[in-house]
Design a protein around this motif. Structure first.
Motif, PDB file in Angstrom:
ATOM      1  N   GLY A  39       1.115  -1.013   0.026  1.00 35.39           N
ATOM      2  CA  GLY A  39       0.037  -0.210  -0.070  1.00 35.39           C
ATOM      3  C   GLY A  39       0.782   1.212  -0.146  1.00 35.39           C
ATOM      4  O   GLY A  39       0.857   1.928  -0.699  1.00 35.39           O
ATOM      5  N   SER A  40       1.680   1.047   0.755  1.00 31.35           N
ATOM      6  CA  SER A  40       2.352   2.390   0.661  1.00 31.35           C
ATOM      7  C   SER A  40       3.381   2.664  -0.319  1.00 31.35           C
ATOM      8  O   SER A  40       3.981   3.867  -0.551  1.00 31.35           O
ATOM      9  N   ASP A  41       3.720   1.944  -0.969  1.00 35.51           N
ATOM     10  CA  ASP A  41       4.705   2.426  -2.860  1.00 35.51           C
ATOM     11  C   ASP A  41       3.655   2.583  -4.061  1.00 35.51           C
ATOM     12  O   ASP A  41       3.897   2.814  -4.460  1.00 35.51           O
ATOM     13  N   ILE A  42       2.133   2.456  -2.887  1.00 36.67           N
ATOM     14  CA  ILE A  42       1.075   2.435  -4.802  1.00 36.67           C
ATOM     15  C   ILE A  42       1.506   3.875  -5.536  1.00 36.67           C
ATOM     16  O   ILE A  42       0.815   3.427  -6.458  1.00 36.67           O
ATOM     17  N   ASP A  43       0.995   4.778  -4.806  1.00 33.46           N
ATOM     18  CA  ASP A  43       1.549   6.112  -5.232  1.00 33.46           C
ATOM     19  C   ASP A  43       2.389   6.417  -5.922  1.00 33.46           C
ATOM     20  O   ASP A  43       1.887   7.190  -7.376  1.00 33.46           O
ATOM     21  N   LEU A  46       1.961   4.108  -9.419  1.00 28.31           N
ATOM     22  CA  LEU A  46       1.067   5.074 -10.242  1.00 28.31           C
ATOM     23  C   LEU A  46       1.250   6.183 -10.698  1.00 28.31           C
ATOM     24  O   LEU A  46       1.671   6.228 -12.084  1.00 28.31           O
ATOM     25  N   ASN A  47       1.945   7.338 -10.334  1.00 26.79           N
ATOM     26  CA  ASN A  47       2.725   8.579 -11.023  1.00 26.79           C
ATOM     27  C   ASN A  47       3.452   8.296 -11.697  1.00 26.79           C
ATOM     28  O   ASN A  47       3.800   8.973 -12.467  1.00 26.79           O
ATOM     29  N   ARG A  48       4.509   6.929 -11.275  1.00 22.91           N
ATOM     30  CA  ARG A  48       5.405   6.679 -12.609  1.00 22.91           C
ATOM     31  C   ARG A  48       5.755   6.487 -13.217  1.00 22.91           C
ATOM     32  O   ARG A  48       5.476   6.249 -14.952  1.00 22.91           O
ATOM     33  N   LEU A  49       4.022   5.164 -13.642  1.00 19.26           N
ATOM     34  CA  LEU A  49       3.601   4.549 -14.539  1.00 19.26           C
ATOM     35  C   LEU A  49       2.780   5.595 -15.819  1.00 19.26           C
ATOM     36  O   LEU A  49       3.408   5.644 -16.510  1.00 19.26           O
ATOM     37  N   ARG A  50       2.052   6.698 -14.865  1.00 14.98           N
ATOM     38  CA  ARG A  50       1.541   7.354 -15.914  1.00 14.98           C
ATOM     39  C   ARG A  50       2.309   8.519 -16.424  1.00 14.98           C
ATOM     40  O   ARG A  50       1.782   8.882 -17.813  1.00 14.98           O
ATOM     41  N   LEU A  93      -3.864  -0.001  -9.964  1.00 17.80           N
ATOM     42  CA  LEU A  93      -3.203   0.980  -9.022  1.00 17.80           C
ATOM     43  C   LEU A  93      -4.295   1.929  -8.464  1.00 17.80           C
ATOM     44  O   LEU A  93      -4.066   2.454  -7.272  1.00 17.80           O
ATOM     45  N   GLU A  94      -5.141   2.742  -9.256  1.00 19.34           N
ATOM     46  CA  GLU A  94      -5.714   3.805  -8.592  1.00 19.34           C
ATOM     47  C   GLU A  94      -6.816   3.534  -7.708  1.00 19.34           C
ATOM     48  O   GLU A  94      -7.068   4.113  -6.655  1.00 19.34           O
ATOM     49  N   ALA A  95      -7.581   2.185  -7.783  1.00 20.92           N
ATOM     50  CA  ALA A  95      -8.510   1.469  -6.514  1.00 20.92           C
ATOM     51  C   ALA A  95      -7.742   1.329  -5.750  1.00 20.92           C
ATOM     52  O   ALA A  95      -8.161   1.353  -4.319  1.00 20.92           O
ATOM     53  N   ALA A  96      -6.865   0.759  -5.919  1.00 18.70           N
ATOM     54  CA  ALA A  96      -5.863  -0.057  -4.763  1.00 18.70           C
ATOM     55  C   ALA A  96      -5.199   1.690  -3.786  1.00 18.70           C
ATOM     56  O   ALA A  96      -5.265   1.407  -2.832  1.00 18.70           O
TER      57      ALA A  96
END
Length: 114
Positions: A39-43, A46-50, A93-96
């Motif tokens: 959970g702490s790594d998801i944001d 997500l930002n890197r992927l976008r 990733l957004e949902a998570a």
């Protein structure tokens, strides 16, 4: 090869291995066939992927996906944009990320060969 993505926040889906590995590398900087994000790594992922999906040159499909029997393909068929292929992973990733906000850090996104 196929890669299955799953999350306790968004279910699961399967993607062609070559595309999945390209997206995983954009998200984590490593093209590992198996892995997980807590959970702490998801944001950050997500930002890197976008960001990387929108960079110039990132819109092409990974090398080798276009290869195949050209006689069987439609002449007017265009390759699928990488940002379109990334859409289900970005949604997951957004949902998570939404579930991981606050005190709920038991959220994960994982992937493995299928």
């Amino acid at each position: 090869m196929l890669i299955k993505f799953s999350s306790n926040a968004a279910g699961s889906f399967t993607m062609l291995g070559q595309v999945a590995l390209a997206l995983i590398k954009m998200m984590t900087n490593e093209a590992r066939q198996e892995g997980a994000l807590k959970g702490s790594d998801i944001d950050a992922a997500l930002n890197r992927l976008r960001k990387r999906v929108q960079q110039p040159g990132a819109t092409a499909a990974p090398t080798g996906l276009e290869a195949g029997n050209k006689a069987d393909e439609e002449e007017d068929e265009e390759p699928v944009d990488l940002s379109a292929r990334a859409f289900p992973l970005i949604e997951m990733l957004e949902a998570a990320s939404a579930q991981a906000s606050g005190d709920n850090r038991d959220v994960y996104v994982m992937w493995q060969p299928e």
